[in-house]
Design an enzyme around this catalytic site. Sequence first.
Site, PDB file in Angstrom:
ATOM      1  N   GLU A   1      -5.150  -8.167  -0.867  1.00 48.96           N
ATOM      2  CA  GLU A   1      -5.613  -7.487  -0.174  1.00 48.96           C
ATOM      3  C   GLU A   1      -7.208  -7.485   0.222  1.00 48.96           C
ATOM      4  O   GLU A   1      -7.987  -6.675  -0.736  1.00 48.96           O
ATOM      5  CB  GLU A   1      -5.096  -6.798   0.875  1.00 48.96           C
ATOM      6  CG  GLU A   1      -4.399  -7.010   2.023  1.00 48.96           C
ATOM      7  CD  GLU A   1      -3.842  -5.438   2.634  1.00 48.96           C
ATOM      8  OE1 GLU A   1      -4.635  -4.534   3.215  1.00 48.96           O
ATOM      9  OE2 GLU A   1      -3.083  -5.404   2.567  1.00 48.96           O
TER      10      GLU A   1
ATOM     11  N   GLU B   1       1.213  -1.363  -0.211  1.00 47.42           N
ATOM     12  CA  GLU B   1       0.025   0.226   0.006  1.00 47.42           C
ATOM     13  C   GLU B   1       0.837   1.163  -0.558  1.00 47.42           C
ATOM     14  O   GLU B   1       1.016   2.395   1.047  1.00 47.42           O
ATOM     15  CB  GLU B   1      -0.612   0.005   0.971  1.00 47.42           C
ATOM     16  CG  GLU B   1      -1.548  -1.013   1.195  1.00 47.42           C
ATOM     17  CD  GLU B   1      -3.234  -0.911   2.425  1.00 47.42           C
ATOM     18  OE1 GLU B   1      -2.529  -0.358   2.911  1.00 47.42           O
ATOM     19  OE2 GLU B   1      -4.201  -1.374   1.646  1.00 47.42           O
TER      20      GLU B   1
HETATM   21  O1  LIG Z   1      -1.819  -3.889   6.906  1.00 47.40           O
HETATM   22  C1  LIG Z   1      -3.394  -3.502   6.268  1.00 47.40           C
HETATM   23  C2  LIG Z   1      -3.642  -2.931   5.910  1.00 47.40           C
HETATM   24  O2  LIG Z   1      -3.153  -3.032   4.548  1.00 47.40           O
HETATM   25  C3  LIG Z   1      -4.628  -2.455   5.482  1.00 47.40           C
HETATM   26  O3  LIG Z   1      -5.246  -0.828   4.490  1.00 47.40           O
HETATM   27  C4  LIG Z   1      -5.806  -0.201   4.585  1.00 47.40           C
HETATM   28  C5  LIG Z   1      -6.819  -0.476   3.395  1.00 47.40           C
HETATM   29  O4  LIG Z   1      -7.585   0.174   2.936  1.00 47.40           O
HETATM   30  C6  LIG Z   1      -7.519   2.025   2.357  1.00 47.40           C
HETATM   31  O5  LIG Z   1      -8.784   1.857   2.688  1.00 47.40           O
HETATM   32  C7  LIG Z   1      -9.617   1.620   1.245  1.00 47.40           C
HETATM   33  C8  LIG Z   1      -8.857   2.300  -0.155  1.00 47.40           C
HETATM   34  O6  LIG Z   1      -9.824   1.830  -1.175  1.00 47.40           O
HETATM   35  C9  LIG Z   1     -10.839   2.338  -0.650  1.00 47.40           C
HETATM   36  O7  LIG Z   1     -12.018   2.301  -2.076  1.00 47.40           O
HETATM   37  C10 LIG Z   1     -11.207   1.049   0.300  1.00 47.40           C
HETATM   38  O8  LIG Z   1     -12.681   1.441   0.248  1.00 47.40           O
HETATM   39  C11 LIG Z   1     -10.832   1.698   1.680  1.00 47.40           C
HETATM   40  O9  LIG Z   1     -10.898   1.051   2.426  1.00 47.40           O
HETATM   41  C12 LIG Z   1      -6.753   2.066   4.068  1.00 47.40           C
HETATM   42  O10 LIG Z   1      -6.653   3.820   3.388  1.00 47.40           O
HETATM   43  C13 LIG Z   1      -5.734   0.858   4.448  1.00 47.40           C
HETATM   44  O11 LIG Z   1      -5.881   1.998   5.540  1.00 47.40           O
HETATM   45  O12 LIG Z   1      -5.550  -1.937   6.599  1.00 47.40           O
HETATM   46  C14 LIG Z   1      -6.336  -3.063   7.256  1.00 47.40           C
HETATM   47  C15 LIG Z   1      -4.732  -3.505   7.875  1.00 47.40           C
HETATM   48  O13 LIG Z   1      -4.185  -4.906   8.391  1.00 47.40           O
END
Ligand SMILES: O[C@@H]1[C@@H](O)[C@H](O[C@@H]2CO[C@@H](O[C@@H]3CO[C@@H](O)[C@H](O)[C@H]3O)[C@H](O)[C@H]2O)OC[C@H]1O
Length: 483
Positions: free
Chosen positions: A294, A189
């Site tokens: 993920e 990410e």
């Molecule tokens: O380590 C993990 C981590 O990799 C994970 O990160 C989050 C993933 O989702 C992110 O937001 C998404 C961005 O895309 C949009 O379309 C979605 O709707 C959102 O949910 C978020 O910012 C990251 O932090 O999270 C879980 C950890 O355990």
Amino acid sequence: MPSFLRIEGTKIVDGEGKEVILRGAGLGGWMTMENFITGYPGCEFQIREALAQSIGEEKAGFFFDKFLEYFFAEADAKFFKSLGLNCIRIAINYRHFEDSMNPRVLKPNCFAHLDRVVKVCAEQGIYTILDMHTAPGGQNGGWHSDHGTHIAGFWIHKDFQDRLIWLWTEVAKHYKDEKWIAGYNPMNEPADPKHSGLVLFYDRVLAAIRAVDPRHSLFFDGNTFSTDFSGFPDDVASRWPNVAYAIHDYSVYGFPKTPEPYARTEEQRRRMHRSYEKKRAWLDERGLCVWNGEWGPVYARRAYDGNATDEINERRYNVLSDQLELYHKDRLSWSIWLYKDIGFQGMVYVAPETPYIQLFQDFLQKKYRLAVDSWGADDKSVKHAYDPIVNLIKEAVPNEEDRRLYPFPVWSVEERVARLARCQLVSEFMVLEWADHFKGKTEEELDKLAQSFKFENCHQREGLNKVLTDHAKQIAEVAAEIA
Ligand SMILES: O[C@@H]1[C@@H](O)[C@H](O[C@@H]2CO[C@@H](O[C@@H]3CO[C@@H](O)[C@H](O)[C@H]3O)[C@H](O)[C@H]2O)OC[C@H]1O
């Protein structure tokens, strides 16, 4: 014996050119501990320091080492395999290999736990993908990149970048002959505000890895939490051979802050589909290989959600199943987040009656009430405290454009305040309290606490595992037809 997997056009294939669909889960919370996965506040380096302060370096080291030993072992791999799954994405923290106060020097025995888990998986015929979940300086502003602030320093300090290139060279040298490793995922990410830094990093890391290990495939995450490829150059197919691209496809319907409960309506399915298609569109237009690194809902817990728990979770299993249906149509390889945790998202979770959960019961309630983890948090008890900060910012900066700070829109003003004020600031004040729970414990007691994370001491989230197994079977049937 397996063969090295490689990327051919849109597909992952084995040595004979046969398509391989990877279906599995992320081993998060292990070599990258995370607040909601393991139950602490803040991020990993903070709790490691705090535990050493509370009970001394030696005992803290003992606890963390036992935790690593028990969290994933043969019983986990056998169970995983029994579900028909074939790949584990292992989240690793650079700090296991290199100390920031002693950069570019490998720590003694730093590969021991990782070697063991790669081997235990290989013995069950499970591929692994090594995912660098944290980078020196932080590749994004999340707790999960373990650097403690919201500014992703990796993109503004060349030395952080040089160190990660060095580390990947060491990792690739170490694993170059391991065929059960399906590939390397050099950065989880990324959130590079300019996009160009990420492209340069991928150029460099690919060259560095290939110089010592020409055979393993690479899995490159898109920018902005693996959702955006628009800043990638058009010539990636020739520029970055043997590379697949990772999207992270979290659906809004899988979280407490859903726009509305998921009822499988046509409109909701359309929205889910659209969000998935949008993430992969740039890759599809260029005939590139997509991997969903993920995804997956979080779940309600009786202790917090009471009688609504079962109904909420049924809806979440439907989200999961409907996402899998989309992936199945595209023969997509996927890795659900998460294999194991303390009961929020994992396929297996530490049982409530274990010493660890018993010890932290009240503390976990407090964390929940204060919503100090931002992942899937329900802020109903504290929203009133943070709304004034959000309003203050909105009044002080009336021009909406000026409030769109990167990574907008993933981070709105509300989300930014939540991340900084709750997940970093309030959390920081709770770190010592977490560590003090261990005070006065003998080594035997510390060992018992760590053993709480053993497979034998975990429950299984059966609804989730059933959906995964059913889909894995469908994929196996298709594979058999092709063969
Ligand atoms: O380590 C993990 C981590 O990799 C994970 O990160 C989050 C993933 O989702 C992110 O937001 C998404 C961005 O895309 C949009 O379309 C979605 O709707 C959102 O949910 C978020 O910012 C990251 O932090 O999270 C879980 C950890 O355990």
